[in-house]
Design a protein around this motif. Structure first.
Motif: not given
Ligand SMILES: Nc1ncnc2c1ncn2[C@@H]1O[C@H](COP(=O)(O)OP(=O)(O)O)[C@@H](O)[C@H]1O
Ligand SMILES: [Mg+2]
Lengths: 331, 273
Positions: A15, A17, A69, A72-76, A102, B100-101, B106, B271-272
């Motif tokens: 990842k 940023f 994350k 958990m699908g929060l961040i690509r 979290p 989200i998880p 979404r 993105d979170f």
């Protein structure tokens, strides 16, 4: 059913940023000057097997939360492959089998413990009776049965952490993912958390948790990975990582300044201060040389102890080194 | 196959309902929302004072005018404030990390927020309308079905503005969302004037032909909120036809669908962190 033994599989996960450092002027973030590029996770591989308690350890900023994350699908991810239970992590069926705490569990502060767990239960499509039964079971487990009627905004950090843990166990998940579960907990809370984690494993579940602080909890890990600067530095069972290869000798010294010691032993030893004493930690083979140098410097040797490397030492050593990772992923 | 599909939609409905229920709870337990409700009530009560000061025979007119004005103003205000704050707060306070998880899509999160806000607005408009109709009745003003229809139109406008605010909030911060959504509301109220100016023989677009494409784009994109104003019909005692309500609903829904689709697209890629 043919389910693979690996619960989490990660290959080449990365990842980066990107963005601009922004200066907030009123409501509008104005991009200015310098571009921001942080490689938070620099291509990591992980395999977590069914029934394992897996500790994902590393200092602050190492990339633990970013990794979790992404799972958990929060961040690509910028690159890499992730599989959970052999499938895509973002599938509904996969997520239904995961419980997640979290990093800093922020919850709807206008709700009460029961209400938030009930809301989460609805998202898991649990029937009402099942939700109530499960909540009745979980609140005492995390020690919150006496705080049921308070709104979460009145909760302390440790209490929120407990709610978060209850939330992560609500759906009786096959995989429990906990990001810094120890934070906010007092020693008793930590002990309870440890018991909860072990109990989960005994039920056949898999637990993956991150931590930047070391405490007794690592001792329950079947496996640990140490990550730093987005790179996995070490992977293995505790026995493998803390093997006899890393026996060390601790020398307690008085009468020589820290600076001189650090200077002389820069490459071979770690120097720590304990009050007016200094503690030198050297590899087993180097103790004679070290003692000779100390005496030449006019220092007093107050004690010499042979010891096994602790996980903490491994942690520091792994974090400090920039060379190739130690340990190998067991086949 | 077909059974599985309908099953999936049922699950989506259940999850959206849960998310909407939580959004509703959040607003109802929020002091700012309750405060705005009271303020709106006070506004309506104030119209009683105004109407008694009015010229004889004009009292009822003042009551009607003021009622429509306050119900629509506070409805839109609450819609914009909630649209600006609720989704952003979810991200800012990191509660989104717990959602989200979960086994939710979404788009369900976006729909849940939207329907939760609509539920609040139904309560808000409902309470104010009942209060206002009560006042009208007390003052002996005629309470006609046309008033109900005009209120329905006001609600449609609020439904649309909520979707506008939600769309902006899926990529911008609250203050900016508030400004943009208020801008759309104001422009939407006067956009027909822009349309008239475009066809006029003189004026702005003739003096400055360079502005023409801009004016045309505004007319094309911004909803014409005059569609949702039934107050004149009520005052002039012109009937509002059922077919008009149907077409106004269709007009509102087509905007809402596009705006929700945009919100989902914008939200999907986030993105979170
Ligand atoms: N949204 C973001 N933008 C830029 N950098 C980020 C962002 N989130 C995290 N980072 C950086 O990525 C690195 C890893 O962070 P994180 O995964 O939170 O570490 P850990 O959980 O191990 O403490 C840190 O250097 C952090 O500053
Ligand atoms: Mg972290």
């Amino acid at each position: 059913m043919g389910e693979v033994d690996a619960v989490i599989e990660v290959e080449g996960l990365r990842k980066v940023f990107r963005g601009f450092k922004s200066l907030k002027v009123g409501p509008l973030p104005i991009p200015w000057g310098q571009r921001l590029r942080v490689e938070a996770v620099a291509g990591i591989d992980l395999t977590v097997r069914r029934g394992e308690i897996y500790g994902f350890l590393g200092p602050n900023g190492a990339g633990k939360t970013t990794t979790i994350k992404m799972l958990m699908g929060l961040i690509r991810p910028s690159a890499g492959v992730m599989r959970i239970f052999g499938g895509a992590p973002d599938e509904i069926e996969t997520r239904a089998r995961i419980g997640y705490l979290p990093e800093q569990p922020y919850f709807y502060d206008y709700l009460r413990p029961r209400e938030i767990l009930d809301f989460f239960g609805k998202l898991f499509l649990m029937p009402r009776a099942a939700r109530e039964a499960r909540i009745d079971e979980l609140l005492p487990l995390v020690g919150l049965e006496d705080s049921q009627n308070k709104k979460l905004r009145e909760f302390s950090k440790g209490m929120l952490q407990r709610i978060g843990i209850a939330g992560a166990l609500l759906n009786e998940p096959d995989l429990v993912v906990l990001d810094e579960p120890l934070s906010g907990l007092d020693p008793i809370g930590r002990k309870e958390l440890r018991d909860i984690i072990v109990a989960q494993r005994d039920l056949g579940r898999t637990v993956f948790f991150s931590s930047h602080i070391l405490s007794d909890i690592e001792m329950i890990c079947d496996k640990v990975a140490i990550i730093d600067h987005g790179v996995i530095r070490a992977v293995g069972t505790l026995a493998e990582l803390l093997d006899s290869e890393h026996l060390e000798v601790e020398i307690i010294v008085r009468g020589v300044s820290q600076e001189i010691l650090r200077d002389r032993f820069a490459s071979v030893a770690r120097v720590e201060r304990i009050g007016e004493y200094s503690r030198l930690i050297v590899g087993e083979g180097q103790s004679n040389d070290a003692l000779r140098v100390i005496l030449e410097l006019g220092g007093h040797v107050e004690g010499v102890v042979r010891r096994r490397e602790s996980l903490e030492d491994l942690f520091v050593r792994s974090a400090e080194r920039r060379g190739p990772a130690v340990g190998e992923e067991g086949a | 196959m077909k059974r599985r599909r309908s099953g999936a939609w049922r699950f989506t409905a259940l999850r959206v309902a849960a998310l909407a229920g939580n959004t509703f709870k959040e607003a109802v337990r929020n002091r700012a929302f309750i405060g705005l409700m009271f303020l709106a009530g006070a506004f309506l009560a104030f119209s009683l004072v105004l109407s008694s000061l009015a010229v004889t025979g004009q009292g009822n007119r003042v009551l009607l005018d003021f009622g429509f004005f306050s119900i629509s103003l506070f409805g839109v205000l609450i819609a914009i404030v909630m649209g600006a704050i609720l989704l952003h707060k979810e991200i800012d306070k990191k509660t989104i990390f717990t959602i989200i998880p979960k086994p939710v899509h979404r788009f369900e999160v976006v729909l849940g927020k939207y329907f939760g806000m609509l539920a609040i607005l139904i309560v808000e408009v409902g309470v104010l309308s009942v209060l206002w109709l009560g006042l009208l009745w007390l003052k002996g003003a005629p309470v006609t079905p046309e008033i109900g229809k005009a209120l329905l139109l006001i609600f449609l406008e609020i439904v649309l503005i909520t979707a506008v605010a939600l769309m902006f909030s899926s990529f911008s911060r609250p203050v900016l969302t508030g400004i943009l959504a208020t801008g759309v509301f104001i422009v939407g109220r006067v956009v027909y004037l822009v349309g008239e100016m475009l066809t006029a023989r003189g004026g702005l677009f003739v003096d400055h032909p360079g502005l023409r494409p801009f004016g045309e784009a505004v007319v094309r994109v911004v909803p014409d909120l005059r569609v949702f104003d039934g107050s004149q019909e009520v005052l002039l005692e012109i009937p509002i036809r059922g077919s008009y309500l149907v077409s106004a609903t269709g007009y509102c829904m087509s905007y809402v669908l596009v705006l929700l689709a945009l919100s989902v697209l914008l939200f999907q890629r986030r993105d979170f962190t």
